[in-house]
Design a protein around this motif. Structure first.
Motif, PDB file in Angstrom:
ATOM      1  N   ARG A  24       0.538  -0.830   0.081  1.00 47.02           N
ATOM      2  CA  ARG A  24       0.074  -0.123   0.128  1.00 47.02           C
ATOM      3  C   ARG A  24       0.574   0.818   0.058  1.00 47.02           C
ATOM      4  O   ARG A  24       0.739   2.360  -0.252  1.00 47.02           O
ATOM      5  N   LYS A  25       2.043   1.257   0.210  1.00 49.47           N
ATOM      6  CA  LYS A  25       3.148   2.579   0.574  1.00 49.47           C
ATOM      7  C   LYS A  25       4.696   2.346  -0.094  1.00 49.47           C
ATOM      8  O   LYS A  25       5.694   2.448   0.511  1.00 49.47           O
ATOM      9  N   ARG A  26       4.392   1.451  -0.874  1.00 50.40           N
ATOM     10  CA  ARG A  26       5.376   0.898  -1.938  1.00 50.40           C
ATOM     11  C   ARG A  26       6.620   0.199  -1.095  1.00 50.40           C
ATOM     12  O   ARG A  26       7.864   0.278  -1.046  1.00 50.40           O
ATOM     13  N   ASN A  27       6.461  -0.392  -0.327  1.00 54.41           N
ATOM     14  CA  ASN A  27       6.713  -1.340   0.817  1.00 54.41           C
ATOM     15  C   ASN A  27       7.453  -0.832   1.129  1.00 54.41           C
ATOM     16  O   ASN A  27       8.812  -0.735   1.900  1.00 54.41           O
ATOM     17  N   ALA A  28       7.201   0.931   1.758  1.00 54.50           N
ATOM     18  CA  ALA A  28       7.744   1.979   2.829  1.00 54.50           C
ATOM     19  C   ALA A  28       8.039   1.023   4.879  1.00 54.50           C
ATOM     20  O   ALA A  28       7.126  -0.221   4.980  1.00 54.50           O
ATOM     21  N   MET A  29       8.606   1.085   5.067  1.00 51.40           N
ATOM     22  CA  MET A  29       9.148   0.427   6.308  1.00 51.40           C
ATOM     23  C   MET A  29       8.872   1.011   7.600  1.00 51.40           C
ATOM     24  O   MET A  29       8.968   2.076   8.215  1.00 51.40           O
ATOM     25  N   GLY A  60       5.605  -5.583  -7.228  1.00 49.14           N
ATOM     26  CA  GLY A  60       6.922  -4.676  -7.912  1.00 49.14           C
ATOM     27  C   GLY A  60       7.370  -3.499  -6.980  1.00 49.14           C
ATOM     28  O   GLY A  60       8.530  -3.187  -8.239  1.00 49.14           O
ATOM     29  N   HIS A  61       7.940  -3.649  -5.918  1.00 53.71           N
ATOM     30  CA  HIS A  61       8.571  -2.629  -5.435  1.00 53.71           C
ATOM     31  C   HIS A  61       9.799  -3.314  -5.025  1.00 53.71           C
ATOM     32  O   HIS A  61       9.004  -3.954  -3.818  1.00 53.71           O
ATOM     33  N   PHE A  62      10.971  -2.723  -4.495  1.00 44.34           N
ATOM     34  CA  PHE A  62      11.479  -2.935  -3.361  1.00 44.34           C
ATOM     35  C   PHE A  62      11.296  -2.715  -1.734  1.00 44.34           C
ATOM     36  O   PHE A  62      10.901  -3.005  -0.743  1.00 44.34           O
ATOM     37  N   CYS A  63      11.597  -1.662  -1.720  1.00 39.81           N
ATOM     38  CA  CYS A  63      11.418  -0.135  -0.142  1.00 39.81           C
ATOM     39  C   CYS A  63      11.183   1.021  -0.674  1.00 39.81           C
ATOM     40  O   CYS A  63      12.083   1.298  -1.324  1.00 39.81           O
ATOM     41  N   ASN A  99      13.123  -4.482  -7.969  1.00 38.76           N
ATOM     42  CA  ASN A  99      11.921  -3.761  -8.778  1.00 38.76           C
ATOM     43  C   ASN A  99      11.560  -2.350  -8.073  1.00 38.76           C
ATOM     44  O   ASN A  99      11.796  -2.522  -7.002  1.00 38.76           O
ATOM     45  N   GLY A 100      10.582  -1.515  -8.869  1.00 37.07           N
ATOM     46  CA  GLY A 100      11.031  -0.418  -8.780  1.00 37.07           C
ATOM     47  C   GLY A 100      11.923   0.269  -8.043  1.00 37.07           C
ATOM     48  O   GLY A 100      12.039   0.774  -8.381  1.00 37.07           O
ATOM     49  N   SER A 101      10.838   0.717  -6.834  1.00 30.61           N
ATOM     50  CA  SER A 101      11.091   2.126  -6.024  1.00 30.61           C
ATOM     51  C   SER A 101      12.481   1.217  -4.457  1.00 30.61           C
ATOM     52  O   SER A 101      12.019   0.156  -4.372  1.00 30.61           O
ATOM     53  N   CYS A 102      13.708   1.551  -4.947  1.00 28.11           N
ATOM     54  CA  CYS A 102      14.508   1.360  -3.930  1.00 28.11           C
ATOM     55  C   CYS A 102      14.839   2.585  -3.202  1.00 28.11           C
ATOM     56  O   CYS A 102      16.222   3.618  -4.058  1.00 28.11           O
ATOM     57  N   VAL A 103      14.880   2.967  -2.560  1.00 26.36           N
ATOM     58  CA  VAL A 103      14.562   4.540  -1.924  1.00 26.36           C
ATOM     59  C   VAL A 103      15.319   4.423  -0.892  1.00 26.36           C
ATOM     60  O   VAL A 103      14.591   4.371   0.356  1.00 26.36           O
ATOM     61  N   GLY A 104      15.563   5.636  -0.089  1.00 28.94           N
ATOM     62  CA  GLY A 104      16.200   5.991   0.780  1.00 28.94           C
ATOM     63  C   GLY A 104      16.734   4.926   2.194  1.00 28.94           C
ATOM     64  O   GLY A 104      17.333   4.067   1.266  1.00 28.94           O
ATOM     65  N   ILE A 117      20.738  -7.338  -7.649  1.00 27.79           N
ATOM     66  CA  ILE A 117      19.982  -7.545  -9.075  1.00 27.79           C
ATOM     67  C   ILE A 117      19.325  -6.830  -9.225  1.00 27.79           C
ATOM     68  O   ILE A 117      18.193  -7.065  -8.127  1.00 27.79           O
ATOM     69  N   ALA A 118      19.120  -6.145 -10.162  1.00 29.71           N
ATOM     70  CA  ALA A 118      17.781  -5.412 -10.540  1.00 29.71           C
ATOM     71  C   ALA A 118      17.096  -4.999 -11.756  1.00 29.71           C
ATOM     72  O   ALA A 118      17.675  -5.951 -12.779  1.00 29.71           O
ATOM     73  N   GLY A 119      16.076  -5.149 -11.388  1.00 26.66           N
ATOM     74  CA  GLY A 119      15.438  -4.826 -12.786  1.00 26.66           C
ATOM     75  C   GLY A 119      15.396  -3.576 -13.699  1.00 26.66           C
ATOM     76  O   GLY A 119      15.478  -2.395 -13.049  1.00 26.66           O
ATOM     77  N   LEU A 120      14.877  -3.232 -14.628  1.00 27.28           N
ATOM     78  CA  LEU A 120      14.919  -2.094 -15.633  1.00 27.28           C
ATOM     79  C   LEU A 120      14.294  -1.312 -15.233  1.00 27.28           C
ATOM     80  O   LEU A 120      14.310  -0.201 -15.302  1.00 27.28           O
ATOM     81  N   SER A 121      13.195  -1.407 -14.672  1.00 24.02           N
ATOM     82  CA  SER A 121      11.858  -0.757 -13.817  1.00 24.02           C
ATOM     83  C   SER A 121      12.563   0.153 -12.380  1.00 24.02           C
ATOM     84  O   SER A 121      11.915   1.007 -12.362  1.00 24.02           O
ATOM     85  N   SER A 122      13.549  -0.012 -12.053  1.00 25.73           N
ATOM     86  CA  SER A 122      14.035   0.349 -10.956  1.00 25.73           C
ATOM     87  C   SER A 122      14.406   1.210 -11.077  1.00 25.73           C
ATOM     88  O   SER A 122      14.884   1.729 -12.274  1.00 25.73           O
ATOM     89  N   ARG A 123      14.419   2.352  -9.465  1.00 26.69           N
ATOM     90  CA  ARG A 123      14.737   3.563  -9.647  1.00 26.69           C
ATOM     91  C   ARG A 123      15.231   3.837  -7.926  1.00 26.69           C
ATOM     92  O   ARG A 123      14.397   3.454  -7.359  1.00 26.69           O
ATOM     93  N   PHE A 124      16.521   4.544  -8.760  1.00 25.96           N
ATOM     94  CA  PHE A 124      17.353   4.560  -7.240  1.00 25.96           C
ATOM     95  C   PHE A 124      17.010   5.754  -6.254  1.00 25.96           C
ATOM     96  O   PHE A 124      17.446   6.640  -7.589  1.00 25.96           O
ATOM     97  N   GLY A 125      17.453   6.357  -4.928  1.00 24.71           N
ATOM     98  CA  GLY A 125      17.578   7.667  -4.896  1.00 24.71           C
ATOM     99  C   GLY A 125      17.948   7.560  -3.208  1.00 24.71           C
ATOM    100  O   GLY A 125      17.141   6.803  -2.516  1.00 24.71           O
TER     101      GLY A 125
END
Length: 258
Positions: A24-29, A60-63, A99-104, A117-125
């Motif tokens: 629901r929150k892109r796997n926010a912790m 579809g998202h990491f965290c 995959n997807g969001s990998c942020v903070g 190992i990352a997917g083409l859709s992955s985004r890092f910040g």
């Protein structure tokens, strides 16, 4: 799935698959999720049948990092740092399937793993400058060691989201693949690693990490060499090579204490 998010553990042969599950929150912790990491990693380390750990995210998202609605609570404790350290100090190989969001905090968790190992859709910040925060020095230093001071400063100063290609270029990502094969590749790699000598793998992980930390001592090297001398793995490896068969390694220790 818990409304506040959860970590799920799925044992697949010799691999422990840990999924960050808060879609629901892109796997926010959340605070309970941060708190769950140390005990979960202790469970994985204590199980002699588990040889490799794979971390991934649900839906579809990491965290997406820490749950911002709990920011004040998180700032008042060291649970995120304890979580990152629990992953980093695991003596067994760890692989992040992203995959997807990998942020903070997601970047810091993935950075605590041995491979990514990352997917083409992955985004890092790395966005603390958007929030007026300063990351704790322990996970921040690990990021510096992984991608270097210049790349770390760029990500923090700009708070920019970068794609998988850029993340691979700066050394954060080891393999960049189509999204739908990322987890499959991570699990296949884990299965391959699980068939190798765990003495060789765990010793190398420990020695390399101590070299980077500048905490490697002659006593530590001697302790691992004693493990080699007392293990049948080397004789088995040589025999398998000469007999042109697959090795059957039996050392399954969980590393050395300390």
């Amino acid at each position: 799935m818990s409304e506040t998010g959860e970590l799920t553990l799925d044992i697949r042969g010799a691999t422990a698959l840990i999924t960050i599950d808060h879609p629901r929150k892109r796997n926010a912790m959340t605070t309970p999720m941060w708190s769950a990491w140390p005990a979960l990693m202790e469970q994985v380390v204590a199980d002699p049948d588990i040889r490799v750990v794979v971390l991934t995210g649900a839906a579809g998202h990491f965290c997406a990092g820490a749950d911002i609605s709990e920011l004040d609570t998180i700032l008042d404790n060291d649970r995120p740092t304890l979580a990152h350290e629990a992953i980093a100090r695991c003596p067994k190989p760890t692989i992040a399937a992203i995959n997807g969001s990998c942020v903070g905090g997601g970047v810091l968790m993935a950075g605590a793993c041995d491979m990514r190992i990352a997917g083409l859709s992955s985004r890092f910040g790395v966005p603390p400058a958007n929030l007026g925060l300063v990351y704790p020095p322990i996970p921040l230093e690990r990021l510096v060691r992984l991608i270097g001071p210049a790349a770390t400063k760029y990500l923090v100063f700009t708070a920019e989201l970068i794609g998988g290609e850029r993340a691979r270029h700066i050394g954060f990502v080891d393999e960049l693949l189509p999204d739908d094969v990322v987890l499959h590749r991570a699990l296949a790699l884990a299965d391959d690693i699980a068939k190798r000598s765990q003495l060789s793998i765990q010793a190398t992980k420990d020695l390399v990490d101590r070299m980077v930390d500048r905490t490697l001592t002659d006593e530590r090297v001697d302790a691992w060499m004693a493990q080699v001398a007392g293990s049948p793995d080397m004789a088995e490896g040589v025999a398998a090579f000469l007999e042109r068969r697959r090795s059957h390694f039996t050392w399954n220790g969980a590393g050395l204490a300390g």
